[in-house]
Design a protein around this motif. Structure first.
Motif, PDB file in Angstrom:
ATOM      1  N   LEU A 152     -11.801 -10.482   2.149  1.00  0.00           N
ATOM      2  CA  LEU A 152     -10.411 -10.201   1.810  1.00  0.00           C
ATOM      3  C   LEU A 152      -9.520 -10.344   3.042  1.00  0.00           C
ATOM      4  CD1 LEU A 152     -10.990  -7.047  -0.416  1.00  0.00           C
ATOM      5  CD2 LEU A 152     -10.468  -9.364  -1.187  1.00  0.00           C
ATOM      6  N   PRO A 153      -8.298 -10.788   2.865  1.00  0.00           N
ATOM      7  CA  PRO A 153      -7.409 -10.967   4.015  1.00  0.00           C
ATOM      8  C   PRO A 153      -6.860  -9.658   4.571  1.00  0.00           C
ATOM      9  CG  PRO A 153      -6.252 -11.494   1.989  1.00  0.00           C
ATOM     10  CD  PRO A 153      -7.682 -11.259   1.605  1.00  0.00           C
ATOM     11  N   LEU A 154      -6.866  -8.592   3.732  1.00  0.00           N
ATOM     12  CA  LEU A 154      -6.234  -7.335   4.136  1.00  0.00           C
ATOM     13  C   LEU A 154      -7.015  -6.165   3.564  1.00  0.00           C
ATOM     14  CD1 LEU A 154      -3.742  -5.930   5.450  1.00  0.00           C
ATOM     15  CD2 LEU A 154      -2.573  -6.189   3.246  1.00  0.00           C
ATOM     16  N   LEU A 155      -7.333  -5.198   4.436  1.00  0.00           N
ATOM     17  CA  LEU A 155      -7.993  -3.972   4.004  1.00  0.00           C
ATOM     18  C   LEU A 155      -7.249  -2.786   4.592  1.00  0.00           C
ATOM     19  CD1 LEU A 155     -10.507  -6.064   5.170  1.00  0.00           C
ATOM     20  CD2 LEU A 155     -11.779  -4.476   3.738  1.00  0.00           C
ATOM     21  N   PHE A 156      -7.181  -1.715   3.821  1.00  0.00           N
ATOM     22  CA  PHE A 156      -6.609  -0.456   4.295  1.00  0.00           C
ATOM     23  C   PHE A 156      -7.715   0.590   4.354  1.00  0.00           C
ATOM     24  CE2 PHE A 156      -3.023  -2.607   2.287  1.00  0.00           C
ATOM     25  CZ  PHE A 156      -1.989  -2.385   3.172  1.00  0.00           C
ATOM     26  N   THR A 157      -7.613   1.502   5.317  1.00  0.00           N
ATOM     27  CA  THR A 157      -8.551   2.614   5.370  1.00  0.00           C
ATOM     28  C   THR A 157      -7.898   3.821   6.024  1.00  0.00           C
ATOM     29  OG1 THR A 157     -10.772   3.318   6.050  1.00  0.00           O
ATOM     30  CG2 THR A 157      -9.539   1.972   7.614  1.00  0.00           C
ATOM     31  N   THR A 158      -8.371   5.001   5.622  1.00  0.00           N
ATOM     32  CA  THR A 158      -8.000   6.237   6.302  1.00  0.00           C
ATOM     33  C   THR A 158      -9.146   6.730   7.177  1.00  0.00           C
ATOM     34  OG1 THR A 158      -8.695   7.442   4.309  1.00  0.00           O
ATOM     35  CG2 THR A 158      -6.338   7.005   4.554  1.00  0.00           C
ATOM     36  N   ALA A 193      -6.500 -14.020   9.736  1.00  0.00           N
ATOM     37  CA  ALA A 193      -7.200 -14.307   8.484  1.00  0.00           C
ATOM     38  C   ALA A 193      -7.759 -13.039   7.856  1.00  0.00           C
ATOM     39  CB  ALA A 193      -8.327 -15.315   8.733  1.00  0.00           C
ATOM     40  N   ARG A 194      -8.117 -12.068   8.709  1.00  0.00           N
ATOM     41  CA  ARG A 194      -8.658 -10.798   8.226  1.00  0.00           C
ATOM     42  C   ARG A 194      -8.017  -9.673   9.027  1.00  0.00           C
ATOM     43  NH1 ARG A 194     -12.850 -14.112   9.471  1.00  0.00           N
ATOM     44  NH2 ARG A 194     -13.941 -15.118   7.737  1.00  0.00           N
ATOM     45  N   HIS A 195      -7.430  -8.724   8.314  1.00  0.00           N
ATOM     46  CA  HIS A 195      -6.662  -7.667   8.977  1.00  0.00           C
ATOM     47  C   HIS A 195      -7.044  -6.321   8.387  1.00  0.00           C
ATOM     48  CE1 HIS A 195      -2.372  -6.152  10.232  1.00  0.00           C
ATOM     49  NE2 HIS A 195      -3.346  -5.565  10.909  1.00  0.00           N
ATOM     50  N   LEU A 196      -7.517  -5.410   9.235  1.00  0.00           N
ATOM     51  CA  LEU A 196      -7.847  -4.041   8.836  1.00  0.00           C
ATOM     52  C   LEU A 196      -6.763  -3.105   9.347  1.00  0.00           C
ATOM     53  CD1 LEU A 196      -9.775  -1.817   7.756  1.00  0.00           C
ATOM     54  CD2 LEU A 196     -10.881  -1.853  10.009  1.00  0.00           C
ATOM     55  N   VAL A 197      -6.114  -2.393   8.441  1.00  0.00           N
ATOM     56  CA  VAL A 197      -5.051  -1.453   8.804  1.00  0.00           C
ATOM     57  C   VAL A 197      -5.621  -0.042   8.709  1.00  0.00           C
ATOM     58  CG1 VAL A 197      -2.737  -0.622   8.273  1.00  0.00           C
ATOM     59  CG2 VAL A 197      -3.288  -3.041   7.932  1.00  0.00           C
TER      60      VAL A 197
END
Length: 282
Positions: A152-158, A193-197
């Motif tokens: 996936l190009p974008l992932l969110f996490t806490t 291309a891949r970003h973890l926020v």
């Protein structure tokens, strides 16, 4: 051990994929919980639904089920804070501590803990709980690998830990990570291309961790663009929530605002659960 157990959704994720829509992933503590213990996600859910506080808390000699392993979920993390405070407090304060931790929410409990133990001890506490480098037995789980393979190009996490990053590193795949607002703005300009926020910071930068009430309040102003991206994506994309209880205060504020504006006119999303709970689904 895999933490992917049961999928509950409104038919939206599969439909979004088949229709060429966007599906994004939001990762919570349940993903990493299984990396430190054999019980995996099922243990996470079973413990989470136990009443808090434990009824034998009255003697500060409780058996909350806490296994004292790293990567705890919220009730165990708060329990460890209380245990540390009680071990140093005068006996006449135990009743007040018990009352506070049983009546106040986890954000206030974390606030009290941080103010009481001081910054150095607070930092060490966080590192002991979430720094996977201190615990060689913690490994990337099949769930982390499966999520990485979605590409996936974008992932969110806490999550504070670095297991997601480790999964990409082991596969030799580049992953850009945003921990602070400044990093996020720079990464967005790069268009990786891949970003973890990491909305709540990262344990390799303990000062970025969002845990106390003050942290949450400050994050709403200091991480405006990060939260704004989450808001816009919640409107446009279907989400797969993995190991995330949907009860995070800042997430709740964003989601409430969106629902007031859009009502049911939002992409359907899915959540991974350890066991089906029809009441919670409604």
């Amino acid at each position: 051990m895999s933490t992917l157990v049961m999928l509950t959704c409104c038919g939206g994720c599969g439909g979004a994929i088949s229709d060429g829509g966007r599906v994004l992933v939001f990762l919570g503590a349940g993903v990493s919980f299984g990396a430190a213990r054999a019980g995996g996600r099922m243990t996470f859910d079973n413990e989470k639904y136990k009443p808090w506080p434990p009824h034998d808390l009255i003697d500060l000699g409780w058996s909350s089920g806490d296994d004292d392993l790293p990567l705890p979920f919220w009730p165990w993390l708060v329990h460890r804070m209380l245990r540390q405070l009680a071990s140093f407090a005068e006996s006449h304060e135990h009743v007040s501590l018990r009352k506070f931790f049983s009546e106040e929410g986890p954000l206030d409990c974390a606030q009290l803990f941080r103010q009481t133990v001081g910054e150095a001890n607070y930092r060490e506490f966080l590192l002991e709980q979430f720094d996977i480098g201190r615990h060689p037995f913690i490994q990337v789980t099949p769930s982390h690998t499966a999520l990485r393979e979605l590409n996936l190009p974008l992932l969110f996490t806490t999550n504070y830990d670095e297991l997601i990053e480790a999964a990409y590193q082991q596969a030799g795949q580049p992953l850009r990570v945003s921990v602070s607002e400044q990093q996020f703005l720079a990464r967005r300009a790069e268009k990786p291309a891949r970003h973890l926020v990491k909305l709540h910071g990262s344990i390799d930068q303990p000062d970025t961790i969002v845990l106390t009430r003050t942290d949450y309040a400050r994050a709403r102003s200091d991480r405006k663009e990060m939260l704004s991206l989450l808001r816009s994506e919640l409107v446009e994309a279907s989400f797969l929530f993995v190991g995330f209880s949907l009860s995070d205060p800042n997430f709740g504020l964003i989601h409430d605002d969106i629902r007031l504006v859009y009502g049911m006119n939002l992409p359907a999303s899915c959540t991974v659960q350890g066991r089906r709970d029809p009441v919670k689904e409604r």
